[in-house]
Write a protein that holds these residues in place. Sequence first.
Motif: not given
Length: 393
Positions: A325-343
């Motif tokens: 998903f690229g560097n520029e989109n990293y913070a946005r996409t990983y915020s949600f994926i990181g949420f699922l990591t913890n779930v």
Amino acid sequence: MCCLAASSIGLCTNAIGMFYTPVSKSLHVLKGTFAMHATLSTLITALTSLKMSKLIRKYNYKKILLIGVLLSSVSTWMMSYSRSVYLFYILGILRGIGVGIGGMVPITVIITNWFDEKHGLATSLALSFSGLAGAIFSPLLSSWIISYGWQMTYRLMASCILILVLPVLIVPWKINPQEEGMLPYGYQEKKDTIKIQNKKVNLITISFICMCIFTLLHTSITGISQHLSGIALSIHLSATSGAILMSLTMIGNISTKLLIGFLSDLLNPIKAVIIMILANCFSLGLLFLGVIHQEIMLLYIGSFMFGSIYSVGAVGIPMLTRYFFGNENYARTYSFIGFLTNVGSASSLTLIGYLYDFTQSYQIVFIIALCFHLINLILLVIICLRYNGVGDK
């Protein structure tokens, strides 16, 4: 970031399994019931992580981090006085907020800001310290529980959580290298050829949905490591043997995190992740046979190799997110994926406890984990096909 990973992930997440058996026995509750406090903690970590990428850009991160550290350490200290499982639930929620503030999302966002080149190695090196902390503190916590009781051990643990974060709070540093008059590592060498993706990623795509399912299934397997001490006790091994199993897993955690970073830079993140998933499948087979035959060497080797589960969860998934998903989109996409990591991690802690409570066996857990790995390999193929142009990216 190494110190932060050691405190928030290593101590507050990877080492808490040592308390499951002694505290549940002391409170006269099922392991699954007590493990629920860790599940609640991880769920709250997930919700906190969802907002962290915005908060660290908007506010002074060190001030936010100080609040997080105090929440983590004070809530852990207060657990030593708890005689009710419901109070553990409340304190677990407070600790979860603290872990979210100093956890995976801010660590990986900061490393992504600072490293264009050798990103995989930098990420794996920093996050390997979470495994190092787990490897060191698992036997320490076990011996402290035996020597001083679980109440005093919680107080010692709280002190260690605070001490480990002191360098992060004391040493001057910024979220972005540009704020210090510098550029990300490797930027000058790559600036003529790198293509920056300014267009925001549409999150409602097959690729992103598959990535989310992949994350949820993979991280739901990680909870097995927190039950290794219980697995040892279930086949009549000593608490010390259980602590050794957890330490070996954390050593495997460190080794495979460093390895996946190296493989990612050498090959690519996809191949590196597949290698680690296959290694973890082999480890689950060894653990399954070790429990059936009560063979300690199989459990030792399997536990060490099981550490590979963290290499994908902590390093592989952030690298895949950046790759797809690229560097520029990293913070946005990983915020949600990181949420699922913890779930995923949260759900497994309690479910594994209850699976054992009701079946008196851990074999079913290993079988389910192998099925999840098979599904994830299929999902990864789907994402790769769409990324490479068979369908839309």
